[in-house]
Design a protein around this motif. Sequence first.
Motif, short mmCIF file in Angstrom:
data_model
loop_
_atom_site.label_atom_id
_atom_site.label_comp_id
_atom_site.label_asym_id
_atom_site.label_seq_id
_atom_site.Cartn_x
_atom_site.Cartn_y
_atom_site.Cartn_z
N GLU A 1 0.93 -1.15 0.19
CA GLU A 1 0.09 -0.05 0.02
C GLU A 1 0.88 1.22 -0.04
O GLU A 1 1.88 1.13 0.36
N MET A 2 0.33 2.39 -0.71
CA MET A 2 1.27 3.59 -0.50
C MET A 2 0.64 4.35 0.55
O MET A 2 -0.24 4.58 0.85
N ASN A 3 1.97 4.71 1.19
CA ASN A 3 1.67 5.53 2.37
C ASN A 3 2.48 6.94 2.02
O ASN A 3 3.68 7.18 1.82
N GLU A 4 1.69 7.96 1.80
CA GLU A 4 2.22 9.37 1.26
C GLU A 4 3.32 9.91 2.38
O GLU A 4 4.07 10.90 2.05
N GLU A 5 3.06 9.47 3.74
CA GLU A 5 4.15 9.96 4.79
C GLU A 5 5.39 9.45 4.55
O GLU A 5 6.42 10.23 4.90
N GLN A 6 5.65 8.45 3.80
CA GLN A 6 6.97 7.85 3.72
C GLN A 6 7.53 7.89 2.25
O GLN A 6 8.58 7.39 1.81
N ILE A 7 6.83 8.66 1.36
CA ILE A 7 7.13 8.89 0.21
C ILE A 7 8.33 9.95 0.04
O ILE A 7 7.93 11.12 0.54
N ARG A 8 9.35 9.85 -0.70
CA ARG A 8 10.41 10.77 -0.76
C ARG A 8 10.70 10.73 -2.34
O ARG A 8 10.86 10.00 -2.99
N ASN A 9 10.57 12.21 -2.91
CA ASN A 9 10.93 12.18 -4.19
C ASN A 9 12.51 12.58 -4.29
O ASN A 9 12.91 13.46 -3.60
#
Length: 125
Positions: A114-122
Amino acid sequence: MMNDNLARQISSQQPLDQPQIQQEPQKVHRPTPKPKGLTRLEGAVISLFGMVAFVLAVGHIALSMQVSTLNRSIQDLESQAVITQVQNENFEQEVQELSRYDRVYSIAREHGLEMNEEQIRNVFR
């Protein structure tokens, strides 16, 4: 007629020529001319220049062969460099295609992630 007398007077005044006795000519020793050939020094100089010219010709041929061999190896290396550069560009394009966001997202869904927006780093390059 006067001229006739004068001619007789002149001819009568000249003494008569005595017959000449043929004498044997004296033999004069003249050195015999040398044959017109090359002297030893001239032959040595010509031989030396001939050998130098031969050595230079052989050296020129040998150096020409080395230069052509080196040119051939340089051309081979350049063609290998071009092939490697094309392969690298193809690999970069493949990386770009494989790292597209929608592809990564679909693979993650297939594996139950699942995608967790808090753990996404660009990360930008």
